[in-house]
Each structure stands twice: as structure tokens, then as C-alpha cells.
Design a protein around this motif. Sequence first.
Motif, PDB file in Angstrom:
ATOM      1  N   HIS A 139      22.427  50.824  -7.067  1.00  0.00           N
ATOM      2  CA  HIS A 139      23.824  51.095  -7.482  1.00  0.00           C
ATOM      3  C   HIS A 139      24.124  52.707  -6.963  1.00  0.00           C
ATOM      4  O   HIS A 139      26.000  51.617  -7.168  1.00  0.00           O
ATOM      5  N   ASN A 140      23.700  52.800  -6.395  1.00  0.00           N
ATOM      6  CA  ASN A 140      24.734  54.128  -5.190  1.00  0.00           C
ATOM      7  C   ASN A 140      24.314  53.495  -4.071  1.00  0.00           C
ATOM      8  O   ASN A 140      24.854  54.466  -3.453  1.00  0.00           O
TER       9      ASN A 140
ATOM     10  N   ASP B 199      28.028  58.456  -4.254  1.00  0.00           N
ATOM     11  CA  ASP B 199      28.183  59.267  -5.853  1.00  0.00           C
ATOM     12  C   ASP B 199      27.153  60.409  -5.519  1.00  0.00           C
ATOM     13  O   ASP B 199      25.972  60.271  -6.105  1.00  0.00           O
TER      14      ASP B 199
END
Length: 287
Positions: free
Chosen positions: A227-228, A241
Motif C-alpha cells: 500500500h505504500n 508514507d
Amino acid sequence: MILQAINVFKQLRPDDFKMLAVMERGMRHYEFVPVDKLSVLSGLASKDVDYLLDRLSKFKLIVRRTTGYVGYRLLPAGYDALALRALVERSVLEAFGNPLGIGKEADIYDALMPDGTKVAVKFNRLGRTSFTRVKKLRPYAPSCSWVYASRSAAKREFDALQRLHPHVSVPKPIAIDRHVVVMGLIDGVELANVAGITEPGIVLEDVIENVKRAYQLGIVHADLSEHNIVVKPSGEVLIIDWPQWVPTSHRNAKELLGRDVENVLKYFRRKFKLKWGLPQTLEYVTG
Ligand SMILES: Nc1ncnc2c1ncn2[C@@H]1O[C@H](COP(=O)(O)OP(=O)(O)OP(=O)(O)O)[C@@H](O)[C@H]1O
Ligand SMILES: [Mg+2]
């Protein structure tokens, strides 16, 4: 959904910002800043103060205390407005755009700089959930906890980006104000949402190479996952992030690095059947 501060920004006048800034100062000492204090701090007559407080309440930038003495505090939207105003005055931002990602810990919008450069604007929202929880239990919760938590997340992330860019593939740090970080806009898709990758091995190598370079610069991401990681149309990856990064000297750094690398390897194993070993990869990163 567009940020409330962006919605009302064009309607705000210098006196509105002055009152928001006064409230920001007052919140260092008060849960809700008493109205007479706002009058003293702003140097405005009390009927002008009342008028402004009424406007700002209608714009949903501040909120009034419902019991006891009459006082107000900033809502996160009021804090957003102060940061946006400062960034406009500093000639960092000129026009606000659309949401790129709305999440639990941050809202991200695109925006334009005066020279036409597109940027990403990250509004940190830390302490938001715990604040509501605390508020339900105790009416006198420290009202500023979200301000400090969000501010320090922004500071930590900006600090990491400044140390990493351009040696590690991360968004370019552009500016910070309060809880808001302005950075280079990435044209890409979260790894988790990429439909298909032709050469997953090259992408994985690219990720691990960046993790290694960050480690060499003394930084462990500490929340790395699919997700990052953002994949650009060219196939190049960026790691985003960073507010929770830790220095490699941190006592849990090795453990956190292990978890970061494991998350990435697991994802590529599950999705692309790539079987990289964790110990060897960690050895490569730290070697
Ligand atoms: N510089 C950027 N350029 C383009 N899009 C970005 C940029 N930074 C973040 N995004 C988008 O916003 C999403 C959330 O960003 P980020 O991971 O930094 O915040 P977060 O704290 O994880 O927020 P959330 O709670 O929404 O997950 C990213 O997954 C990405 O889609
Ligand atoms: Mg994220």
C-alpha cells in the motif's frame, strides 16, 4: 468529497484568518479559548469577535463549547485553512484540486504551484479517532492532542523525504506548514492495485534496492507494504508514507526492517510466485 477548508477558502477574508490564528495561539493554553480572551488576543471589539466567531462556526472551521463558559476551539478544518493560507502566502500553492486518497491517517489532494507544477498535498489526521473516543469519556480531554500528533507526523515525514530524496525513489519534498506536507505528485498506482506486472522480478529488485539505499542513509520505513509502494506507468517504483520511520540506530530497527522486507516478499510470493528468501534479502539490504 472535497475538504471543507478548500470549499470555503475563497470566501475567507483577512479577519477570518486573523481570528483562526488567534484561536490557534489560545489553544496552547485552553481546551476552548474563552471569548473575552479572543477579544484581547485579536485586539478586536467584542461585537466584531462575535461576528467572526459566528461566520467561522457556520463555515465549520471552529466549534463552540456547549457547557460552562463560552469558548471556541479550532476544528481540523480550521487548522487546514490556516495551513493552506500560509502555503498560498509563501507562494507554494496557487490552486487546490481533487482528492487522491482519503484515509484514516491522512487526506491527500492534488494542487498547483504558481508556476503550474502539479503537487500532492498531504493533510495529516493523527489522533482523530482517539480524540473522539477520549471526548466521549471525558469532556475535558486535551483538545490539542490531534494538533500535535498531526504536526509531528508531518514534520517526521518531511524530514525523511529531505534526507532520502533523490537518493531513494520517494516524492520530492517541497514544503511543510503545520500538519500539511507538500510534495511532488506521482503519476502511478499503489502496488496493491496494479492489475498486472510484466516483469515482477525487476519491480521487486527495484523496491529492495530502494530499501537498501534508505538503510544506508540511516532510515527504516517501518510501515512498508504493497500500500505504500507506488508503481509508475514506466514500471519504476516510489516508496511513500514515511511519518513512522525510525533511524537504523533505533533499538527496534532490525525488527522493523525485517517486517518491512517480509511484507514485500510475502506480497510478491503470493501474487507473482517469486520466492526470495528473507534472510538473504535482509543480508543484502544491511550488507
Ligand atoms: N506524492 C503523491 N502523489 C500521488 N499520490 C499520492 C502521493 N502520496 C500519496 N498519494 C496517494 O494517497 C494515498 C495515501 O497516501 P499515504 O500512504 O502517504 O497516506 P496514509 O497515511 O497511508 O493515508 P491512508 O490512511 O489513506 O492510507 C496513497 O496510497 C496514494 O494513492
Ligand atoms: Mg499509506
